[in-house]
Design a protein around this motif. Structure first.
Motif, PDB file in Angstrom:
ATOM      1  N   ALA B 313       5.404 100.166  31.750  1.00  0.00           N
ATOM      2  CA  ALA B 313       4.596  98.965  31.965  1.00  0.00           C
ATOM      3  C   ALA B 313       5.490  97.766  32.234  1.00  0.00           C
ATOM      4  O   ALA B 313       5.195  96.920  33.094  1.00  0.00           O
ATOM      5  CB  ALA B 313       3.707  98.719  30.746  1.00  0.00           C
ATOM      6  N   GLU B 314       6.600  97.705  31.526  1.00  0.00           N
ATOM      7  CA  GLU B 314       7.532  96.580  31.686  1.00  0.00           C
ATOM      8  C   GLU B 314       8.162  96.577  33.076  1.00  0.00           C
ATOM      9  O   GLU B 314       8.292  95.541  33.727  1.00  0.00           O
ATOM     10  CB  GLU B 314       8.634  96.721  30.627  1.00  0.00           C
ATOM     11  N   GLN B 315       8.510  97.788  33.513  1.00  0.00           N
ATOM     12  CA  GLN B 315       9.106  97.904  34.855  1.00  0.00           C
ATOM     13  C   GLN B 315       8.097  97.514  35.934  1.00  0.00           C
ATOM     14  O   GLN B 315       8.443  96.885  36.933  1.00  0.00           O
ATOM     15  CB  GLN B 315       9.607  99.342  35.084  1.00  0.00           C
ATOM     16  N   VAL B 320       6.196  93.651  40.040  1.00  0.00           N
ATOM     17  CA  VAL B 320       5.223  92.668  40.516  1.00  0.00           C
ATOM     18  C   VAL B 320       5.883  91.291  40.640  1.00  0.00           C
ATOM     19  O   VAL B 320       5.678  90.583  41.636  1.00  0.00           O
ATOM     20  CB  VAL B 320       3.995  92.613  39.582  1.00  0.00           C
ATOM     21  N   ALA B 321       6.706  90.950  39.654  1.00  0.00           N
ATOM     22  CA  ALA B 321       7.405  89.660  39.716  1.00  0.00           C
ATOM     23  C   ALA B 321       8.277  89.583  40.964  1.00  0.00           C
ATOM     24  O   ALA B 321       8.293  88.568  41.672  1.00  0.00           O
ATOM     25  CB  ALA B 321       8.257  89.469  38.455  1.00  0.00           C
ATOM     26  N   PHE B 322       8.969  90.683  41.257  1.00  0.00           N
ATOM     27  CA  PHE B 322       9.802  90.682  42.466  1.00  0.00           C
ATOM     28  C   PHE B 322       8.935  90.528  43.712  1.00  0.00           C
ATOM     29  O   PHE B 322       9.240  89.745  44.621  1.00  0.00           O
ATOM     30  CB  PHE B 322      10.640  91.954  42.565  1.00  0.00           C
ATOM     31  N   LEU B 323       7.828  91.280  43.767  1.00  0.00           N
ATOM     32  CA  LEU B 323       6.970  91.215  44.960  1.00  0.00           C
ATOM     33  C   LEU B 323       6.438  89.799  45.190  1.00  0.00           C
ATOM     34  O   LEU B 323       6.272  89.357  46.320  1.00  0.00           O
ATOM     35  CB  LEU B 323       5.808  92.216  44.829  1.00  0.00           C
ATOM     36  N   GLU B 324       6.226  89.079  44.063  1.00  0.00           N
ATOM     37  CA  GLU B 324       5.742  87.705  44.212  1.00  0.00           C
ATOM     38  C   GLU B 324       6.807  86.789  44.798  1.00  0.00           C
ATOM     39  O   GLU B 324       6.500  85.744  45.371  1.00  0.00           O
ATOM     40  CB  GLU B 324       5.227  87.183  42.863  1.00  0.00           C
ATOM     41  N   SER B 325       8.069  87.176  44.675  1.00  0.00           N
ATOM     42  CA  SER B 325       9.145  86.356  45.243  1.00  0.00           C
ATOM     43  C   SER B 325       9.229  86.507  46.759  1.00  0.00           C
ATOM     44  O   SER B 325      10.004  85.828  47.420  1.00  0.00           O
ATOM     45  CB  SER B 325      10.487  86.732  44.607  1.00  0.00           C
ATOM     46  N   LEU B 326       8.427  87.424  47.306  1.00  0.00           N
ATOM     47  CA  LEU B 326       8.450  87.644  48.763  1.00  0.00           C
ATOM     48  C   LEU B 326       7.478  86.734  49.500  1.00  0.00           C
ATOM     49  O   LEU B 326       7.284  86.861  50.707  1.00  0.00           O
ATOM     50  CB  LEU B 326       8.118  89.110  49.083  1.00  0.00           C
ATOM     51  N   THR B 327       6.836  85.825  48.740  1.00  0.00           N
ATOM     52  CA  THR B 327       5.902  84.889  49.382  1.00  0.00           C
ATOM     53  C   THR B 327       6.686  83.780  50.070  1.00  0.00           C
ATOM     54  O   THR B 327       7.591  83.191  49.481  1.00  0.00           O
ATOM     55  CB  THR B 327       4.956  84.296  48.325  1.00  0.00           C
TER      56      THR B 327
END
Lengths: 257, 342
Positions: B313-315, B320-327
């Motif tokens: 779950a942590e991974q 998700v946090a990384f994917l949000e940095s692609l905005t």
């Protein structure tokens, strides 16, 4: 005023031709038949080799990249500018002038046969936005798998299980391509392209052959062929639709084509 | 008095004509001086697939394409524009729509993809149906559940509009408005929608995002290849044991491609929900849960996904946090891409 302008325009090619050898051409005239009968859209009732009755509502196809064969086996291939679409011709039974095409810039001489592609070659079929006969607005372009529809035959048959008794054959795409090279020898005679004589090759194109020539098709079993897999049996039939009906030569009018 | 008017009138007329010419030229100069997006390849990116040398981007061509993209008159009843289902704030995807509704409220069958970096796509659409960017607009235009309009319907509308006639001539020179010019203009717009300025690109990632990037490179990057975050292949990602959508097999004619779809880019993924070809997932957390524990086996399934991914779950949160940095906020707010003033 308008008429005067038209007159001048009409004279321009004549004027331009003065002082140099006129450009020679040959003409191809196409008649569509079913078996021995002339094709009449919507009105004619025909029977295919399997005995199924059918009508034809739409017949369209591309004739591309024509070339003429000399007696020694060499070819005259018209040269076109890279961007030109002049080597592509859309035949539509519903449009009388589309059943006539002209091969320009033909060197004087004798020719024993004609070859063309039924369809569109890979280079243009996989190109971007094009114009003329290859304008997607001509309604011969697929978007579910982009590329040209090489041939459309649609009509009705009491044998068709599809709604309205319709049948629809759209040939296009394919790997290898469903486009077919068609070579038609002129037979014992040949055509002469001369400064004073213009030859016309009359082709008789038998729609009946599209349903039976190589791979017999029953409309009852194949009311629709809209993708390259289903249409593959029809592609070889399509290539066999063409034959030379007769040739004729007539005097060239001065200044004209 | 009367004599003066007789002298002045032609003078005024001549002045007005001259001013009109000067103003037109000024207007053309102003348009050409716009900082139009031009085709450019960000550092470290591969060469694009679309060749702009045969369709050079000009300010007037781009502006025309932008206008066409936002113009609902392109649809049969004047209700749907390209931008109806491709919204800039959603990276030109259709936010909150599993599938989009077109003419007369009819629903499509697949999720409207975001539009950016299209010049790099070797083929367009979820199944790769379209081989050339120039031809792409023909598909939604002619689709009866999207814009439902034939070229024979669109072109007369454009030809009878003085503003479009002027703009087409400015972009392509004298000549009739034809399908090719319309498609080239649209290509100048959609082909220069470039997104390459996320925090990932600027190397401004937090510790958690960095951890996510490391996980991404281990588990996801073989298909979602950097820097475009896709390898443009067609793969099955285990959504269904028996896919209702034929997917790539419609185009390839190969049975094993049933249920395979193009690997989508993940740039701007956080703002372009919902996800998958049918828009079945609303959140990135759901997507990650699918890859961790929801993968269904089928002949279409990519071997790398068989059995799912071992992600805690942590991974998943770090991913998700990384994917949000692609905005790419600058892209989402770039006014050059927004609806033009009338």
């Amino acid at each position: 005023m308008k008429r005067a302008a038209l007159l001048i325009l009409a004279m321009l090619p004549g004027l331009a031709a003065c002082g140099r050898a006129p450009e020679l051409d040959a003409e191809i005239d196409i008649s569509h038949v079913v078996g021995g009968e002339p094709l009449r859209l919507d009105e004619g009732h025909y029977r295919n080799a399997a005995g199924e009755e059918f009508t034809v509502g739409r017949l369209r196809y591309y004739l591309s990249l024509p070339r003429l064969r000399r007696a020694d086996g060499s070819w005259f291939e018209p040269r076109y500018p890279a961007e030109s679409v002049d080597a592509y011709h859309l035949v539509d039974e519903a449009k009388a002038d589309s059943r006539r095409l002209r091969i320009g810039g033909v060197p004087a001489g004798e020719y024993v046969g004609i070859e063309f592609l039924l369809g569109v070659d890979d280079a243009r079929n996989h190109g971007g936005a094009q114009t003329g006969a290859l304008d997607p607005a001509r309604g011969m372009f697929w978007t579910w798998k982009s590329g040209y529809i090489f041939l459309v035959l649609e009509g009705t048959s009491p044998e068709s299980p599809a709604p309205g008794g319709r049948y629809s054959y759209h040939l296009g795409g394919g790997e290898p391509s469903l486009a077919r090279r068609v070579y038609l020898p002129f037979g014992e005679r040949s055509i002469r392209v001369e400064e004073r004589v213009k030859p016309t090759v009359h082709l008789a194109v038998d729609v009946g052959a599209l349903l039976s020539a190589v791979n017999p098709v029953r409309i009852a079993q194949l009311p629709e062929a809209m993708d390259p897999v289903a249409a593959r049996p029809l592609a070889d039939n399509a290539a066999a639709m063409f034959r030379v009906d007769h040739l004729h030569h007539e005097p060239r009018r001065r200044g004209g084509g | 008095m009367r004599r003066r008017a007789v002298i002045l009138l032609p003078l005024i007329v001549v002045l007005l004509i001259a001013a009109n010419g000067v103003l037109r030229q000024r207007l053309a100069d102003i348009i050409e001086s716009f900082p139009t997006p031009r085709p450019a390849v960000p550092a470290g990116w591969p060469a694009p697939q679309y060749d702009f040398s045969s369709n050079p981007v000009t300010a007037s061509g781009f502006e025309l394409g932008r206008r066409l993209f936002h113009d609902p008159r392109l649809s049969r009843d004047g209700s749907i524009s390209c931008a109806s289902c491709h919204q800039q704030f959603a990276a030109f995807a259709h936010l909150d729509h599993r599938v989009s509704h077109g003419l007369n409220g009819a629903n499509g069958t697949r999720n409207a993809p975001p539009l950016f970096n299209l010049a790099w796509q070797p083929e367009l659409m979820w199944d790769g149906a379209i081989h050339d960017l120039e031809l792409q607009p023909l598909a939604p235009l002619g689709n009866p559940v999207e814009m439902g309009e034939a070229l024979e319907g669109v072109l007369p509308k454009l030809q009878s509009d003085a503003e479009y006639r002027r703009r087409f001539e400015a972009a392509f020179g004298p000549g009739e408005i034809d399908s090719r010019r319309m498609l080239l203009a649209l290509t100048q717009f959609v082909g220069t929608l470039r997104s390459a300025d996320s925090r990932y690109d600027r190397d401004e990632l937090s510790a958690q995002e960095r951890e996510g990037l490391a996980l991404f490179r281990r588990h996801c990057a073989s298909c979602h290849r950097e820097p475009l975050f896709t390898d443009y292949s067609y793969r099955g990602n285990g959504l269904d044991a028996d896919s209702a959508d034929l997917g790539r097999s419609v185009v390839s004619g190969k049975a094993e491609d049933r249920g395979r779809f193009k690997v989508p880019s993940l740039r701007n993924v956080a703002v372009s929900a919902p996800y998958m070809h049918d828009g079945r997932f609303d959140t990135l957390a759901q997507v990650l849960r699918h890859y961790a524990s929801g993968v269904q086996d089928s002949p279409a399934l990519d071997p790398a996904l068989r059995g799912g991914m071992a992600l805690s779950a942590e991974q998943q949160q770090a991913l998700v946090a990384f994917l949000e940095s692609l905005t790419d906020e600058a892209f989402l707010q770039d006014e050059r891409y927004s609806e033009p003033l009338p």
